[in-house]
Design a protein around this motif. Structure first.
Motif, PDB file in Angstrom:
ATOM      1  N   LEU A 201       0.835  -1.206   0.000  1.00 39.02           N
ATOM      2  CA  LEU A 201       0.000   0.000   0.000  1.00 39.02           C
ATOM      3  C   LEU A 201       0.868   1.255   0.000  1.00 39.02           C
ATOM      4  O   LEU A 201       0.425   2.322  -0.429  1.00 39.02           O
ATOM      5  CB  LEU A 201      -0.925   0.012   1.220  1.00 39.02           C
ATOM      6  CG  LEU A 201      -2.083  -0.983   1.203  1.00 39.02           C
ATOM      7  CD1 LEU A 201      -2.712  -1.094   2.580  1.00 39.02           C
ATOM      8  CD2 LEU A 201      -3.130  -0.565   0.180  1.00 39.02           C
ATOM      9  N   ALA A 202       2.099   1.104   0.475  1.00 40.25           N
ATOM     10  CA  ALA A 202       3.005   2.254   0.461  1.00 40.25           C
ATOM     11  C   ALA A 202       3.249   2.759  -0.947  1.00 40.25           C
ATOM     12  O   ALA A 202       3.437   3.962  -1.171  1.00 40.25           O
ATOM     13  CB  ALA A 202       4.341   1.874   1.114  1.00 40.25           C
ATOM     14  N   PHE A 203       3.226   1.841  -1.918  1.00 45.88           N
ATOM     15  CA  PHE A 203       3.515   2.224  -3.300  1.00 45.88           C
ATOM     16  C   PHE A 203       2.362   2.969  -3.959  1.00 45.88           C
ATOM     17  O   PHE A 203       2.530   3.549  -5.028  1.00 45.88           O
ATOM     18  CB  PHE A 203       3.879   0.982  -4.124  1.00 45.88           C
ATOM     19  CG  PHE A 203       5.203   0.389  -3.731  1.00 45.88           C
ATOM     20  CD1 PHE A 203       6.397   0.953  -4.148  1.00 45.88           C
ATOM     21  CD2 PHE A 203       5.266  -0.723  -2.906  1.00 45.88           C
ATOM     22  CE1 PHE A 203       7.618   0.419  -3.771  1.00 45.88           C
ATOM     23  CE2 PHE A 203       6.479  -1.260  -2.527  1.00 45.88           C
ATOM     24  CZ  PHE A 203       7.665  -0.693  -2.949  1.00 45.88           C
ATOM     25  N   ILE A 204       1.168   2.909  -3.348  1.00 44.68           N
ATOM     26  CA  ILE A 204       0.060   3.702  -3.902  1.00 44.68           C
ATOM     27  C   ILE A 204      -0.244   4.889  -2.991  1.00 44.68           C
ATOM     28  O   ILE A 204      -1.325   5.463  -3.046  1.00 44.68           O
ATOM     29  CB  ILE A 204      -1.206   2.846  -4.133  1.00 44.68           C
ATOM     30  CG1 ILE A 204      -1.695   2.217  -2.824  1.00 44.68           C
ATOM     31  CG2 ILE A 204      -0.944   1.783  -5.177  1.00 44.68           C
ATOM     32  CD1 ILE A 204      -3.066   1.545  -2.961  1.00 44.68           C
ATOM     33  N   GLY A 205       0.735   5.231  -2.144  1.00 46.48           N
ATOM     34  CA  GLY A 205       0.613   6.467  -1.380  1.00 46.48           C
ATOM     35  C   GLY A 205       0.167   6.321   0.051  1.00 46.48           C
ATOM     36  O   GLY A 205      -0.175   7.323   0.693  1.00 46.48           O
ATOM     37  N   TYR A 206       0.193   5.073   0.597  1.00 48.57           N
ATOM     38  CA  TYR A 206      -0.276   4.884   1.965  1.00 48.57           C
ATOM     39  C   TYR A 206       0.730   4.112   2.814  1.00 48.57           C
ATOM     40  O   TYR A 206       0.437   3.019   3.306  1.00 48.57           O
ATOM     41  CB  TYR A 206      -1.650   4.187   1.976  1.00 48.57           C
ATOM     42  CG  TYR A 206      -2.699   5.051   1.335  1.00 48.57           C
ATOM     43  CD1 TYR A 206      -3.275   6.099   2.038  1.00 48.57           C
ATOM     44  CD2 TYR A 206      -3.063   4.854   0.000  1.00 48.57           C
ATOM     45  CE1 TYR A 206      -4.207   6.930   1.433  1.00 48.57           C
ATOM     46  CE2 TYR A 206      -3.989   5.678  -0.601  1.00 48.57           C
ATOM     47  CZ  TYR A 206      -4.556   6.716   0.115  1.00 48.57           C
ATOM     48  OH  TYR A 206      -5.474   7.545  -0.480  1.00 48.57           O
ATOM     49  N   PRO A 207       1.940   4.679   3.005  1.00 47.06           N
ATOM     50  CA  PRO A 207       2.905   4.019   3.888  1.00 47.06           C
ATOM     51  C   PRO A 207       2.404   3.960   5.330  1.00 47.06           C
ATOM     52  O   PRO A 207       2.855   3.132   6.110  1.00 47.06           O
ATOM     53  CB  PRO A 207       4.158   4.891   3.762  1.00 47.06           C
ATOM     54  CG  PRO A 207       3.646   6.234   3.344  1.00 47.06           C
ATOM     55  CD  PRO A 207       2.459   5.954   2.470  1.00 47.06           C
ATOM     56  N   ASP A 208       1.455   4.835   5.662  1.00 48.06           N
ATOM     57  CA  ASP A 208       0.897   4.895   7.008  1.00 48.06           C
ATOM     58  C   ASP A 208      -0.431   4.143   7.098  1.00 48.06           C
ATOM     59  O   ASP A 208      -1.307   4.502   7.896  1.00 48.06           O
ATOM     60  CB  ASP A 208       0.676   6.356   7.415  1.00 48.06           C
ATOM     61  CG  ASP A 208      -0.269   7.094   6.461  1.00 48.06           C
ATOM     62  OD1 ASP A 208      -0.494   6.588   5.326  1.00 48.06           O
ATOM     63  OD2 ASP A 208      -0.791   8.157   6.829  1.00 48.06           O
TER      64      ASP A 208
END
Length: 405
Positions: free
Chosen positions: A72-79
């Motif tokens: 999910l970090a790769f689509i903008g949600y590392p958090d």
């Protein structure tokens, strides 16, 4: 041997499936994609499956797993763990892989047993009769029947107080939108909804650990297998999944199924005359317009799918509704036929992630549809139906029907 196709025409059809008109009636587009190839490549590189055998293989092959949530970090949600909607979804049995999935499934399966489900039959029959007694004039079938029946069934099973259940219709729709698309706008509604669901269920689980009752929440709170127990976080996440999945997809099955039957009144009348068709009828309604249309997996080790080599890291999206209409598997797939034999729809998934609540959903539908057909053989659509603007979870937000006097 299938061939992976990538073409502007295929990309246009896939794009149409992301729009409201395409989501409302995806089947003609599914057919055109499948006629090109049962395996196509989307513009973002994902491999899209529309054939029954290809979808079934994807669901059952243990070398295919769910996308690790860290991606999910790769689509903008590392958090992503800071978002209640994402954390609840991506740490649940629905999306985790072995060995964590194996452990959770073992613990939950020890509480959510076929015997516990079958014991609900008299209560479900009474609920169905009671809801049908209240139907008169023109009513919204979703609000009057398709939502209250499954939410009260799973609510009884879990042990959620009756007066608290209605609030979850809107909360669930807001939360499950992250299964369709993840954007800041969607999360602005999904996160508060998931947080409310988690806080509510967490409070009940804390109470059951101190004062257990004869319900599934108590069983989850105290579940133990081979010396292992669910943590509080796991119990809350699992309860949220069971509760939401327990009524959301069944609401879709009931509403989609009735809409299909009203479009085919001769089949509706047949069901009223032939109670022995209850089981095959539900399988056919699941096949014809599945409440769950999409499944996804990622390749963990080299495989061949339909004779096509696929490398690790490749991602698959299976259009289950397309597989359910594959003419290679189902003769006359666009025809609703309640007495269809050799019917095995993909609607509940497959393999280790096969839907734990499938027996309960089937039982509710097998009781509800024949009762509707017997009680109201002249039931008719009243106009103004509204499809849910979603493809992953397909259903109705409104389905007005007219009850004959």
């Amino acid at each position: 041997m299938a061939e992976i196709v990538q073409s502007p025409d295929v990309h246009r059809l896939l794009d149409e499936l992301t729009r409201p008109d395409g989501r409302a009636d995806p089947y003609p587009r599914y057919a055109r994609i499948r006629a090109t190839s049962p395996i196509v490549r989307a513009p973002d590189g994902v491999l899209v499956l529309t054939g029954y055998d290809e979808c079934s293989t994807m669901l059952r092959d243990p070398r295919l797993g769910h996308m690790p949530p860290d991606l999910l970090a790769f689509i903008g949600y590392p958090d992503w763990t800071d978002h209640p909607a994402l954390r609840t979804l991506f740490t649940s049995m629905l999306t985790i892989n072995p060995p964590d999935h194996t452990r959770l499934r073992r613990l939950v399966s020890s509480t959510f047993t076929p015997r516990r489900v079958e014991a609900l039959r008299p209560a479900i029959e009474a609920m169905v009769d009671g809801l049908l007694d209240e139907l008169s004039g023109t009513v919204d079938f979703v609000d009057a029947f398709a939502f209250p029946l499954p939410v009260n069934v799973i609510g009884e099973l879990l042990g959620i107080p009756a007066g608290d259940r209605a609030q979850f219709q809107t909360l669930t729709r807001d939360w499950t939108q992250v299964m369709e698309v993840i954007t800041p706008e969607v999360l602005s509604r999904a996160d508060p909804a998931a947080a409310t669901i988690r806080e509510y269920l967490g409070g009940l689980i804390d109470e059951r650990r101190t004062n257990p009752a004869d319900d599934l929440l108590s069983a989850l709170a105290l579940a133990e297998a081979e010396g292992d127990r669910l943590t509080r976080e796991e119990a809350v996440t699992t309860a949220a999944l069971l509760f939401v999945a327990g009524f959301e997809t069944t609401t879709g099955l009931l509403a989609n199924g009735l809409a299909a039957l009203l479009d085919h009144p001769e089949q509706f009348r047949l069901l009223g005359e032939r109670p022995d068709l209850a089981r095959p009828a539900v399988e056919e309604l699941l096949r014809y317009d599945s409440p769950v249309q999409i499944g996804a997996r990622m390749v963990a080790e080299p495989i061949e799918l339909a004779g096509v080599p696929v490398a690790p890291g490749e991602r698959f999206v299976a259009y289950l509704g397309a597989g359910n209409r594959d003419p290679r598997r189902f003769p006359d797939p666009d025809v609703l036929r309640l007495d269809r034999t050799d019917n095995a729809p993909l609607s509940f998934g497959g393999g280790i992630h096969y839907c734990l609540g499938a027996p309960l959903a089937r039982l509710e539908a097998q009781i509800a549809f024949p009762a509707l057909a017997r009680r109201f053989p002249e039931l008719a659509p009243a106009g103004g139906a509204q499809r849910r603007d979603s493809l992953t979870l397909k259903g109705f937000t409104r389905l007005p029907v007219r009850i004959p006097v």
